[in-house]
Design a protein around this motif. Structure first.
Motif, PDB file in Angstrom:
ATOM      1  N   SER A   9     -28.514  19.428  -7.439  1.00  0.00           N
ATOM      2  CA  SER A   9     -28.703  20.615  -8.281  1.00  0.00           C
ATOM      3  C   SER A   9     -27.568  21.633  -8.148  1.00  0.00           C
ATOM      4  N   ARG A  10     -26.657  21.397  -7.213  1.00  0.00           N
ATOM      5  CA  ARG A  10     -25.516  22.320  -7.071  1.00  0.00           C
ATOM      6  C   ARG A  10     -24.607  22.229  -8.294  1.00  0.00           C
ATOM      7  N   ARG A  11     -24.110  23.360  -8.722  1.00  0.00           N
ATOM      8  CA  ARG A  11     -23.117  23.406  -9.808  1.00  0.00           C
ATOM      9  C   ARG A  11     -22.017  24.366  -9.406  1.00  0.00           C
ATOM     10  N   SER A  12     -20.844  24.166  -9.936  1.00  0.00           N
ATOM     11  CA  SER A  12     -19.804  25.187  -9.795  1.00  0.00           C
ATOM     12  C   SER A  12     -20.190  26.360 -10.678  1.00  0.00           C
ATOM     13  N   ILE A  13     -20.276  27.540 -10.073  1.00  0.00           N
ATOM     14  CA  ILE A  13     -20.707  28.738 -10.797  1.00  0.00           C
ATOM     15  C   ILE A  13     -19.492  29.617 -11.061  1.00  0.00           C
ATOM     16  N   ARG A  14     -19.318  29.954 -12.327  1.00  0.00           N
ATOM     17  CA  ARG A  14     -18.154  30.763 -12.714  1.00  0.00           C
ATOM     18  C   ARG A  14     -18.568  32.071 -13.389  1.00  0.00           C
ATOM     19  N   LEU A  15     -19.845  32.411 -13.234  1.00  0.00           N
ATOM     20  CA  LEU A  15     -20.363  33.692 -13.744  1.00  0.00           C
ATOM     21  C   LEU A  15     -21.383  34.201 -12.723  1.00  0.00           C
ATOM     22  N   GLY A  65      -5.277  33.832 -11.493  1.00  0.00           N
ATOM     23  CA  GLY A  65      -5.953  34.672 -12.483  1.00  0.00           C
ATOM     24  C   GLY A  65      -7.372  34.222 -12.792  1.00  0.00           C
ATOM     25  N   GLN A  66      -7.976  33.503 -11.862  1.00  0.00           N
ATOM     26  CA  GLN A  66      -9.386  33.100 -12.049  1.00  0.00           C
ATOM     27  C   GLN A  66     -10.265  34.311 -11.705  1.00  0.00           C
ATOM     28  N   LEU A  67     -10.309  35.231 -12.653  1.00  0.00           N
ATOM     29  CA  LEU A  67     -10.897  36.554 -12.381  1.00  0.00           C
ATOM     30  C   LEU A  67     -12.387  36.507 -12.078  1.00  0.00           C
ATOM     31  N   LEU A 119     -12.501  26.462  -4.911  1.00  0.00           N
ATOM     32  CA  LEU A 119     -11.214  26.694  -5.575  1.00  0.00           C
ATOM     33  C   LEU A 119     -10.100  25.996  -4.820  1.00  0.00           C
ATOM     34  N   GLY A 120      -9.370  25.181  -5.548  1.00  0.00           N
ATOM     35  CA  GLY A 120      -8.166  24.595  -4.991  1.00  0.00           C
ATOM     36  C   GLY A 120      -6.927  25.193  -5.647  1.00  0.00           C
ATOM     37  N   ARG A 121      -7.185  25.904  -6.737  1.00  0.00           N
ATOM     38  CA  ARG A 121      -6.055  26.498  -7.466  1.00  0.00           C
ATOM     39  C   ARG A 121      -5.847  27.925  -6.959  1.00  0.00           C
ATOM     40  N   GLU A 154     -25.199  19.802 -15.834  1.00  0.00           N
ATOM     41  CA  GLU A 154     -24.630  18.888 -14.855  1.00  0.00           C
ATOM     42  C   GLU A 154     -23.339  18.288 -15.411  1.00  0.00           C
ATOM     43  N   ARG A 155     -22.275  18.283 -14.624  1.00  0.00           N
ATOM     44  CA  ARG A 155     -21.044  17.605 -15.047  1.00  0.00           C
ATOM     45  C   ARG A 155     -21.217  16.100 -14.850  1.00  0.00           C
ATOM     46  N   PRO A 156     -20.554  15.307 -15.683  1.00  0.00           N
ATOM     47  CA  PRO A 156     -20.739  13.847 -15.558  1.00  0.00           C
ATOM     48  C   PRO A 156     -20.193  13.302 -14.249  1.00  0.00           C
ATOM     49  N   ARG A 157     -20.790  12.264 -13.775  1.00  0.00           N
ATOM     50  CA  ARG A 157     -20.318  11.546 -12.592  1.00  0.00           C
ATOM     51  C   ARG A 157     -20.187  10.062 -12.938  1.00  0.00           C
ATOM     52  N   LYS A 158     -19.224   9.413 -12.281  1.00  0.00           N
ATOM     53  CA  LYS A 158     -19.092   7.970 -12.457  1.00  0.00           C
ATOM     54  C   LYS A 158     -20.355   7.277 -11.960  1.00  0.00           C
TER      55      LYS A 158
HETATM   56  C1  LIG Z   1     -10.963  20.423  -4.218  1.00  0.00           C
HETATM   57  C2  LIG Z   1     -11.556  21.144  -5.403  1.00  0.00           C
HETATM   58  C3  LIG Z   1     -10.802  22.079  -6.085  1.00  0.00           C
HETATM   59  C4  LIG Z   1     -11.353  22.776  -7.169  1.00  0.00           C
HETATM   60  N1  LIG Z   1     -10.636  23.787  -7.747  1.00  0.00           N
HETATM   61  C5  LIG Z   1     -11.218  24.533  -8.713  1.00  0.00           C
HETATM   62  C6  LIG Z   1     -10.558  25.696  -9.206  1.00  0.00           C
HETATM   63  O1  LIG Z   1      -9.482  26.084  -8.764  1.00  0.00           O
HETATM   64  N2  LIG Z   1     -11.182  26.395 -10.193  1.00  0.00           N
HETATM   65  C7  LIG Z   1     -12.414  26.042 -10.684  1.00  0.00           C
HETATM   66  O2  LIG Z   1     -12.925  26.749 -11.558  1.00  0.00           O
HETATM   67  N3  LIG Z   1     -13.077  24.965 -10.198  1.00  0.00           N
HETATM   68  C8  LIG Z   1     -12.510  24.210  -9.223  1.00  0.00           C
HETATM   69  N4  LIG Z   1     -13.188  23.151  -8.688  1.00  0.00           N
HETATM   70  C9  LIG Z   1     -14.539  22.810  -9.197  1.00  0.00           C
HETATM   71  C10 LIG Z   1     -14.534  21.484  -9.989  1.00  0.00           C
HETATM   72  O3  LIG Z   1     -13.955  21.705 -11.244  1.00  0.00           O
HETATM   73  C11 LIG Z   1     -15.994  21.003 -10.101  1.00  0.00           C
HETATM   74  O4  LIG Z   1     -16.504  20.748  -8.815  1.00  0.00           O
HETATM   75  C12 LIG Z   1     -16.120  19.742 -10.945  1.00  0.00           C
HETATM   76  O5  LIG Z   1     -15.738  19.972 -12.275  1.00  0.00           O
HETATM   77  C13 LIG Z   1     -17.567  19.227 -10.952  1.00  0.00           C
HETATM   78  O6  LIG Z   1     -18.455  20.232 -11.411  1.00  0.00           O
HETATM   79  P1  LIG Z   1     -19.660  20.729 -10.505  1.00  0.00           P
HETATM   80  O7  LIG Z   1     -19.068  21.320  -9.239  1.00  0.00           O
HETATM   81  O8  LIG Z   1     -20.393  21.759 -11.302  1.00  0.00           O
HETATM   82  O9  LIG Z   1     -20.513  19.544 -10.178  1.00  0.00           O
HETATM   83  C14 LIG Z   1     -12.664  22.463  -7.608  1.00  0.00           C
HETATM   84  C15 LIG Z   1     -13.429  21.531  -6.914  1.00  0.00           C
HETATM   85  C16 LIG Z   1     -12.896  20.893  -5.808  1.00  0.00           C
HETATM   86  C17 LIG Z   1     -13.762  19.934  -5.029  1.00  0.00           C
END
Ligand SMILES: Cc1cc2nc3c(=O)[nH]c(=O)nc-3n(C[C@H](O)[C@H](O)[C@H](O)COP(=O)(O)O)c2cc1C
Length: 170
Positions: A9-15, A65-67, A119-121, A154-158
């Motif tokens: 259920s984890r998602r990357s949250i950008r808001l 600039g990922q504000l 964040l890796g960027r 949910e983002r797609p997974r292989k």
């Molecule tokens: C090593 C790594 C670096 C990432 N860098 C960024 C980033 O700089 N900016 C961003 O918005 N998401 C970043 N992400 C998030 C991925 O885009 C995200 O995990 C992927 O699209 C799958 O989506 P989910 O986390 O919602 O399952 C990163 C994830 C990982 C594991």
């Protein structure tokens, strides 16, 4: 919540909501990092908890600039303090150790109803200058931490059969 449910259920949250994080929840997230395994149990790491709004904004700028990360009430910065050590397998110990610890924090955050986004960027030198991180220390990962203000799909997974093989590489 069991571990697999947190993972699924984890998602990357950008808001993020501006709602502050309770200290006990923040401490549980940090505790997850403290409890993470590390090579030889050396725990050569430091986790910087950034709450100051002006510093969060600077970090967002250093993160290309990922504000959105500045809108979270906390930004966690995961640092490796002994970046020179290479394991027998050829991998840098610190990248593996810090990735495990960061993943644990992401999952505990999920358990606590908090959002994260690995964040890796980011410009490492910029981040180090902002936070006064010593030259020999490396920044491996950054994540905002806060209450989500979105529920991403949910983002797609292989498929499992595309990424797993048995007994030999195929
Ligand atoms: C090593 C790594 C670096 C990432 N860098 C960024 C980033 O700089 N900016 C961003 O918005 N998401 C970043 N992400 C998030 C991925 O885009 C995200 O995990 C992927 O699209 C799958 O989506 P989910 O986390 O919602 O399952 C990163 C994830 C990982 C594991």
């Amino acid at each position: 919540m069991d571990v697999l449910t947190a993972i699924q259920s984890r998602r990357s949250i950008r808001l993020y909501s501006a709602k502050p994080i309770e200290e006990d929840k923040l401490n549980l997230v940090l505790e997850a990092a403290r409890r993470a395994p590390s090579a030889n149990n050396r725990q050569s790491w430091k986790f910087i908890v950034v709450k100051d709004e002006a510093i969060r904004t600077k970090l967002a700028e250093a993160a290309g600039g990922q504000l959105f990360i500045a809108h979270a009430p906390v930004i966690l910065v995961a640092c490796g303090t002994e970046p020179e050590s290479i394991m027998t397998c050829g991998q840098y110990r610190y990248t593996v150790d810090l990735s495990v610890a960061t993943a644990f924090m992401l999952l505990e955050a999920r358990e606590q109803g908090l959002g994260t986004c690995w964040l890796g960027r980011f410009d490492e030198k910029g981040v180090k200058d902002i936070l006064g991180i010593p030259e020999q220390v490396r920044v491996v990962a950054i994540t905002p931490l806060g209450y989500p203000a979105e529920t991403p799909d949910e983002r797609p997974r292989k498929k499992l059969e595309d990424i797993v093989c048995f007994d030999r590489y195929q």
